[in-house]
Design a protein around this motif. Structure first.
Motif, PDB file in Angstrom:
ATOM      1  N   MET A   1       0.999  -1.298   0.167  1.00  0.00           N
ATOM      2  CA  MET A   1       0.063   0.040  -0.048  1.00  0.00           C
ATOM      3  C   MET A   1       0.952   1.236  -0.057  1.00  0.00           C
ATOM      4  O   MET A   1       1.814   1.375   0.788  1.00  0.00           O
ATOM      5  N   VAL A   2       0.628   2.207  -0.905  1.00  0.00           N
ATOM      6  CA  VAL A   2       1.036   3.559  -0.850  1.00  0.00           C
ATOM      7  C   VAL A   2       0.531   4.662  -0.654  1.00  0.00           C
ATOM      8  O   VAL A   2      -0.470   4.902  -1.353  1.00  0.00           O
ATOM      9  N   GLU A   3       0.586   5.294   0.364  1.00  0.00           N
ATOM     10  CA  GLU A   3       0.058   6.424   1.147  1.00  0.00           C
ATOM     11  C   GLU A   3       0.926   7.226   1.782  1.00  0.00           C
ATOM     12  O   GLU A   3       1.699   6.857   2.618  1.00  0.00           O
ATOM     13  N   ASP A   4       1.009   8.649   1.490  1.00  0.00           N
ATOM     14  CA  ASP A   4       1.874   9.415   1.971  1.00  0.00           C
ATOM     15  C   ASP A   4       1.257  10.213   3.414  1.00  0.00           C
ATOM     16  O   ASP A   4       2.048  10.850   4.022  1.00  0.00           O
ATOM     17  N   GLU A   5      -0.115   9.842   3.826  1.00  0.00           N
ATOM     18  CA  GLU A   5      -0.625  10.460   4.774  1.00  0.00           C
ATOM     19  C   GLU A   5      -0.544   9.359   5.977  1.00  0.00           C
ATOM     20  O   GLU A   5      -1.350   8.234   6.034  1.00  0.00           O
ATOM     21  N   TYR A   6       0.188   9.621   6.898  1.00  0.00           N
ATOM     22  CA  TYR A   6       0.283   8.590   8.119  1.00  0.00           C
ATOM     23  C   TYR A   6      -0.775   8.177   8.827  1.00  0.00           C
ATOM     24  O   TYR A   6      -0.996   6.873   8.951  1.00  0.00           O
ATOM     25  N   PRO A   7      -1.688   9.068   9.305  1.00  0.00           N
ATOM     26  CA  PRO A   7      -3.148   8.536   9.797  1.00  0.00           C
ATOM     27  C   PRO A   7      -3.914   7.557   8.950  1.00  0.00           C
ATOM     28  O   PRO A   7      -4.455   6.452   9.392  1.00  0.00           O
ATOM     29  N   LEU A   8      -3.801   7.565   7.487  1.00  0.00           N
ATOM     30  CA  LEU A   8      -4.433   6.965   6.558  1.00  0.00           C
ATOM     31  C   LEU A   8      -3.910   5.754   6.612  1.00  0.00           C
ATOM     32  O   LEU A   8      -4.250   4.484   6.543  1.00  0.00           O
ATOM     33  N   GLN A   9      -2.474   5.726   6.428  1.00  0.00           N
ATOM     34  CA  GLN A   9      -1.568   4.528   6.553  1.00  0.00           C
ATOM     35  C   GLN A   9      -2.034   3.450   7.444  1.00  0.00           C
ATOM     36  O   GLN A   9      -2.355   2.307   7.227  1.00  0.00           O
ATOM     37  N   ALA A  10      -2.243   4.147   8.803  1.00  0.00           N
ATOM     38  CA  ALA A  10      -2.494   3.269   9.877  1.00  0.00           C
ATOM     39  C   ALA A  10      -3.799   2.443   9.707  1.00  0.00           C
ATOM     40  O   ALA A  10      -4.144   1.200   9.949  1.00  0.00           O
ATOM     41  N   VAL A  11      -4.921   3.191   9.376  1.00  0.00           N
ATOM     42  CA  VAL A  11      -6.277   2.672   8.832  1.00  0.00           C
ATOM     43  C   VAL A  11      -6.307   1.714   7.924  1.00  0.00           C
ATOM     44  O   VAL A  11      -6.743   0.705   8.039  1.00  0.00           O
ATOM     45  N   GLU A  13      -3.831   0.013   6.782  1.00  0.00           N
ATOM     46  CA  GLU A  13      -2.917  -1.228   6.882  1.00  0.00           C
ATOM     47  C   GLU A  13      -3.826  -2.236   8.101  1.00  0.00           C
ATOM     48  O   GLU A  13      -4.000  -3.321   8.049  1.00  0.00           O
ATOM     49  N   GLU A  14      -4.414  -1.566   8.997  1.00  0.00           N
ATOM     50  CA  GLU A  14      -5.137  -2.275   9.980  1.00  0.00           C
ATOM     51  C   GLU A  14      -6.348  -3.055   9.337  1.00  0.00           C
ATOM     52  O   GLU A  14      -6.548  -4.239   9.382  1.00  0.00           O
ATOM     53  N   ALA A  15      -7.066  -2.416   8.260  1.00  0.00           N
ATOM     54  CA  ALA A  15      -7.987  -2.996   7.574  1.00  0.00           C
ATOM     55  C   ALA A  15      -7.672  -4.332   6.803  1.00  0.00           C
ATOM     56  O   ALA A  15      -8.293  -5.379   6.763  1.00  0.00           O
ATOM     57  N   LEU A  16      -6.333  -3.915   6.294  1.00  0.00           N
ATOM     58  CA  LEU A  16      -5.899  -5.032   5.154  1.00  0.00           C
ATOM     59  C   LEU A  16      -5.189  -6.333   6.314  1.00  0.00           C
ATOM     60  O   LEU A  16      -5.663  -7.431   5.880  1.00  0.00           O
ATOM     61  N   LEU A  17      -4.745  -6.042   7.299  1.00  0.00           N
ATOM     62  CA  LEU A  17      -4.328  -6.975   8.124  1.00  0.00           C
ATOM     63  C   LEU A  17      -5.482  -7.853   8.781  1.00  0.00           C
ATOM     64  O   LEU A  17      -5.459  -9.198   8.629  1.00  0.00           O
ATOM     65  N   GLU A  18      -6.496  -7.162   9.198  1.00  0.00           N
ATOM     66  CA  GLU A  18      -7.723  -7.872   9.853  1.00  0.00           C
ATOM     67  C   GLU A  18      -8.499  -8.624   8.542  1.00  0.00           C
ATOM     68  O   GLU A  18      -9.039  -9.629   9.085  1.00  0.00           O
ATOM     69  N   ALA A  19      -8.262  -8.480   7.664  1.00  0.00           N
ATOM     70  CA  ALA A  19      -8.884  -9.179   6.363  1.00  0.00           C
ATOM     71  C   ALA A  19      -8.158 -10.394   6.061  1.00  0.00           C
ATOM     72  O   ALA A  19      -8.318 -10.978   5.034  1.00  0.00           O
ATOM     73  N   GLY A  20      -6.922 -10.532   6.468  1.00  0.00           N
ATOM     74  CA  GLY A  20      -5.594 -11.549   6.133  1.00  0.00           C
ATOM     75  C   GLY A  20      -4.729 -11.136   5.177  1.00  0.00           C
ATOM     76  O   GLY A  20      -4.284 -12.310   4.748  1.00  0.00           O
ATOM     77  N   PHE A  21      -4.821 -10.056   4.630  1.00  0.00           N
ATOM     78  CA  PHE A  21      -3.891  -9.489   3.703  1.00  0.00           C
ATOM     79  C   PHE A  21      -2.610  -8.987   4.232  1.00  0.00           C
ATOM     80  O   PHE A  21      -2.496  -8.457   5.145  1.00  0.00           O
ATOM     81  N   ALA A  22      -1.375  -9.784   3.905  1.00  0.00           N
ATOM     82  CA  ALA A  22       0.009  -9.101   4.280  1.00  0.00           C
ATOM     83  C   ALA A  22       0.170  -7.959   3.546  1.00  0.00           C
ATOM     84  O   ALA A  22      -0.279  -7.574   2.596  1.00  0.00           O
ATOM     85  N   THR A  23       0.855  -6.904   4.069  1.00  0.00           N
ATOM     86  CA  THR A  23       1.063  -5.545   3.524  1.00  0.00           C
ATOM     87  C   THR A  23       2.349  -4.838   3.783  1.00  0.00           C
ATOM     88  O   THR A  23       2.911  -5.130   5.038  1.00  0.00           O
ATOM     89  N   ASP A  24       2.876  -4.059   2.976  1.00  0.00           N
ATOM     90  CA  ASP A  24       3.846  -3.382   3.214  1.00  0.00           C
ATOM     91  C   ASP A  24       3.409  -2.125   2.803  1.00  0.00           C
ATOM     92  O   ASP A  24       2.669  -1.568   2.147  1.00  0.00           O
ATOM     93  N   ILE A  25       3.592  -1.180   3.681  1.00  0.00           N
ATOM     94  CA  ILE A  25       3.138   0.346   3.810  1.00  0.00           C
ATOM     95  C   ILE A  25       4.503   1.180   3.417  1.00  0.00           C
ATOM     96  O   ILE A  25       5.447   1.223   3.945  1.00  0.00           O
ATOM     97  N   LEU A  26       4.112   2.049   2.390  1.00  0.00           N
ATOM     98  CA  LEU A  26       5.378   2.826   1.845  1.00  0.00           C
ATOM     99  C   LEU A  26       4.707   4.073   1.641  1.00  0.00           C
ATOM    100  O   LEU A  26       3.391   4.441   1.524  1.00  0.00           O
ATOM    101  N   SER A  27       5.726   5.344   1.681  1.00  0.00           N
ATOM    102  CA  SER A  27       5.286   6.527   1.337  1.00  0.00           C
ATOM    103  C   SER A  27       5.283   7.265   0.004  1.00  0.00           C
ATOM    104  O   SER A  27       4.758   8.244  -0.150  1.00  0.00           O
ATOM    105  N   GLY A  39      12.189  -7.684  -6.625  1.00  0.00           N
ATOM    106  CA  GLY A  39      11.579  -9.208  -6.731  1.00  0.00           C
ATOM    107  C   GLY A  39      11.649  -9.988  -5.717  1.00  0.00           C
ATOM    108  O   GLY A  39      11.547 -11.244  -5.467  1.00  0.00           O
ATOM    109  N   MET A  40      12.112  -9.160  -4.315  1.00  0.00           N
ATOM    110  CA  MET A  40      12.161  -9.649  -3.211  1.00  0.00           C
ATOM    111  C   MET A  40      10.831 -10.512  -2.523  1.00  0.00           C
ATOM    112  O   MET A  40      11.037 -11.272  -1.639  1.00  0.00           O
ATOM    113  N   LYS A  41       9.912  -9.933  -3.031  1.00  0.00           N
ATOM    114  CA  LYS A  41       8.542 -10.397  -2.591  1.00  0.00           C
ATOM    115  C   LYS A  41       7.646 -10.383  -3.643  1.00  0.00           C
ATOM    116  O   LYS A  41       7.675  -9.585  -4.807  1.00  0.00           O
TER     117      LYS A  41
END
Length: 119
Positions: A1-11, A13-27, A39-41
């Motif tokens: 997930m690419v989002e430059d607003e930190y508060p929205l990043q957290a929301v 990320e939490e939604a994706l994790l709760e739904a069972g998705f692994a995620t990388d958060i980038l700005s 190609g690492m992931k």
């Protein structure tokens, strides 16, 4: 997930994790492209804000990612006008207008993943 607003990043990320998705958060799109191209992931979807800090937008990011992975699901997020989606967005993508409910994001990602799996 690419989002430059930190508060929205957290929301998001939490939604994706709760739904069972692994995620990388980038700005930034630049960070995302570097990680994607390494190609690492193996990524199954891209969730990106349209307006990002830096040289590249979410539109640019998705186009470059799709050059390597033509069927990778893309979900765009924007707090601005969504009029550019038709001309700048990649085919078979979904655009969510901010603010959106976390469930809308999960539905969008799941819908695109299910579509790719069936093809």
């Amino acid at each position: 997930m690419v989002e430059d607003e930190y508060p929205l990043q957290a929301v998001v990320e939490e939604a994706l994790l709760e739904a069972g998705f692994a995620t990388d958060i980038l700005s930034s799109a630049e960070e995302a492209l570097t990680l994607f191209r390494s190609g690492m992931k193996e990524y199954r979807a891209l969730v990106a804000d349209v307006n990002l800090k830096g040289r590249l937008s979410g539109w640019d990011l998705a186009r470059q990612v799709r050059e390597r992975e033509p069927t990778l699901p893309v979900v765009y997020m924007t707090g601005g006008v969504a009029d550019d989606w038709g001309s700048l967005g990649v085919p078979s993508s979904i655009l969510l207008q901010k603010p959106f409910a976390p469930a809308q994001l999960i539905t969008a990602v799941s819908q695109l993943l299910n579509h790719v799996t069936r093809e």
